[in-house]
Design a protein around this motif. Structure first.
Motif, PDB file in Angstrom:
ATOM      1  N   PRO A  80       9.439  22.810 -26.462  1.00 60.94           N
ATOM      2  CA  PRO A  80       9.313  22.643 -25.013  1.00 60.94           C
ATOM      3  C   PRO A  80       7.878  22.299 -24.634  1.00 60.94           C
ATOM      4  O   PRO A  80       6.918  22.776 -25.247  1.00 60.94           O
ATOM      5  CB  PRO A  80       9.725  24.016 -24.461  1.00 60.94           C
ATOM      6  CG  PRO A  80      10.553  24.632 -25.540  1.00 60.94           C
ATOM      7  CD  PRO A  80       9.960  24.142 -26.826  1.00 60.94           C
ATOM      8  N   GLY A 129       6.195  22.328 -20.989  1.00 61.60           N
ATOM      9  CA  GLY A 129       6.462  22.521 -19.573  1.00 61.60           C
ATOM     10  C   GLY A 129       7.967  22.467 -19.347  1.00 61.60           C
ATOM     11  O   GLY A 129       8.734  23.176 -20.005  1.00 61.60           O
ATOM     12  N   GLU A 130       8.408  21.582 -18.452  1.00 60.89           N
ATOM     13  CA  GLU A 130       9.836  21.411 -18.197  1.00 60.89           C
ATOM     14  C   GLU A 130      10.439  20.311 -19.063  1.00 60.89           C
ATOM     15  O   GLU A 130      11.625  20.009 -18.965  1.00 60.89           O
ATOM     16  CB  GLU A 130      10.069  21.109 -16.720  1.00 60.89           C
ATOM     17  CG  GLU A 130       9.659  22.263 -15.799  1.00 60.89           C
ATOM     18  CD  GLU A 130       9.960  21.964 -14.347  1.00 60.89           C
ATOM     19  OE1 GLU A 130      10.372  20.814 -14.057  1.00 60.89           O
ATOM     20  OE2 GLU A 130       9.810  22.868 -13.515  1.00 60.89           O
ATOM     21  N   ARG A 155      19.653  18.258 -23.140  1.00 58.11           N
ATOM     22  CA  ARG A 155      18.932  17.725 -21.982  1.00 58.11           C
ATOM     23  C   ARG A 155      18.716  16.214 -22.009  1.00 58.11           C
ATOM     24  O   ARG A 155      18.497  15.617 -20.966  1.00 58.11           O
ATOM     25  CB  ARG A 155      17.572  18.420 -21.866  1.00 58.11           C
ATOM     26  CG  ARG A 155      17.664  19.954 -21.824  1.00 58.11           C
ATOM     27  CD  ARG A 155      16.362  20.561 -21.379  1.00 58.11           C
ATOM     28  NE  ARG A 155      16.076  20.247 -19.992  1.00 58.11           N
ATOM     29  CZ  ARG A 155      14.855  20.296 -19.446  1.00 58.11           C
ATOM     30  NH1 ARG A 155      13.816  20.603 -20.203  1.00 58.11           N
ATOM     31  NH2 ARG A 155      14.672  20.006 -18.181  1.00 58.11           N
ATOM     32  N   ALA A 170      10.841  16.433 -17.704  1.00 59.09           N
ATOM     33  CA  ALA A 170      12.168  16.941 -17.382  1.00 59.09           C
ATOM     34  C   ALA A 170      13.050  15.785 -16.930  1.00 59.09           C
ATOM     35  O   ALA A 170      12.629  14.950 -16.130  1.00 59.09           O
ATOM     36  CB  ALA A 170      12.070  17.990 -16.282  1.00 59.09           C
TER      37      ALA A 170
END
Length: 327
Positions: A56, A58-59, A81, A214
């Motif tokens: 990971p 951050g997002e 994701r 993200a």
């Protein structure tokens, strides 16, 4: 294959600044050396560098440049994701190659244009600057129609790069002067009048990581159309992610492969989708906009209507939440 000096780097700082070529999986470099297209005086083996972590950030997620295609495709963060990236990786090569090929090497892939790979063809501006482009008047069926120039119409071959560009990937480059970041969408250069300059990598720099922010809240799809089902490069492909609420597109990202001199993304085409109904009519308008400016040859003109259909199908699949990876 011509003689070359071999060295092995045990640390990133020892690798950067070196002349010649870096060797990771070798699935492109060694092939081109055997074909006498690549002729490095020195090869630096970087396979022992600590650049395989997927974690990971951050997002988002940070992918070490030496992580293999298989390791990335099977990682839980990518599965959950970034489904379009997983689908692109699985569609991009055989299992054996995916087990060897690194992510950094994947985005550095060189064209499969036969005029580039076969030294019997004298006209190739990528290989011999100023010699001309044999594909312009020759076999151009699998070549690019977006981002081309009178000097080169060679296609960018990477499947994974198409999905990475759609996900706004950035590269971390490490060189003698330290680290810098560049968007993958800007990393590959358009051929213009200098097609031998293919990317924004300075002498002695090394790709050390790929970072994905993200993703938008929606579904991701990679759709690839090719001449045969396995182990074949794309005639046309599309990586698409959509966020749809109440039948209306709230956010969109998509990029094309198999048709450009680099992974092809047009933010204006994405903006056109936002606030519009998630319908075939809307998706067709976006497809036509991203294909605006196409310069097809007589042999690859079929890719224009084909790609329009690929875009519509990929966006429709993303809107439905389906995970289609092949055609």
């Amino acid at each position: 294959m011509r003689p070359f000096a071999y060295r092995r780097a045990e640390a990133v700082e020892a690798a950067v600044g070196q002349a010649g070529k870096f060797l990771a999986g070798g699935t492109t470099l060694i092939d081109l050396m055997k074909l006498d297209v690549e002729r490095p005086a020195q090869v630096t083996d970087i396979t022992r560098l600590p650049l395989r972590e997927i974690a990971p950030d951050g997002e988002g997620v940070r992918i070490g440049a030496l992580a293999t295609m298989t390791e990335v495709a099977e990682h839980d963060l990518i599965r959950s994701r970034y489904p379009a990236l997983r689908q692109a990786l699985l569609a991009g090569a055989s299992q054996q190659i995916r087990n060897m090929a690194s992510m950094g090497g994947n985005v550095m892939q060189r064209t499969r244009c036969p005029y580039f790979r076969d030294t019997a063809f004298k006209q190739c501006n990528k290989r011999e600057p100023g010699s001309g482009c044999g594909a312009l008047q020759g076999n151009s069926r699998k070549q690019a129609l977006l981002g081309t120039s009178d000097a080169c119409i060679a296609l960018h071959p990477s499947d994974a790069s198409v999905a990475l560009v759609a996900y706004d990937a950035r590269l971390t480059l490490h060189g003698p002067e330290g680290e810098r970041e560049v968007a993958l969408a800007d990393f590959n250069l358009l051929p213009g009048e200098t097609p031998w300059l293919e990317h924004d990598l300075k002498d002695g720099e090394l790709i050390v990581a790929l970072t994905l922010p993200a993703p938008i809240a929606g579904n991701g799809v990679y759709l690839k159309v090719r001449d045969r089902e396995s182990y074949e490069f794309a005639l046309s492909s599309c990586a698409a992610t959509l966020q749809v609420e109440g039948g209306t597109v709230k956010a969109a990202r998509f990029a094309l492969g198999g048709v450009g001199t680099r992974p092809w993304r047009v933010p204006e085409a994405e903006a056109l989708l936002v606030g519009q109904p998630a319908t075939e009519e809307t998706f067709t308008r976006a497809a036509r906009l991203i294909l605006a400016g196409a310069r097809p040859t007589a042999e690859n003109a079929f890719k224009v209507p084909l790609t329009e259909r690929v875009v519509v199908r990929a966006l429709s699949a993303a809107a439905r939440g389906q995970q289609e990876g092949r055609a």
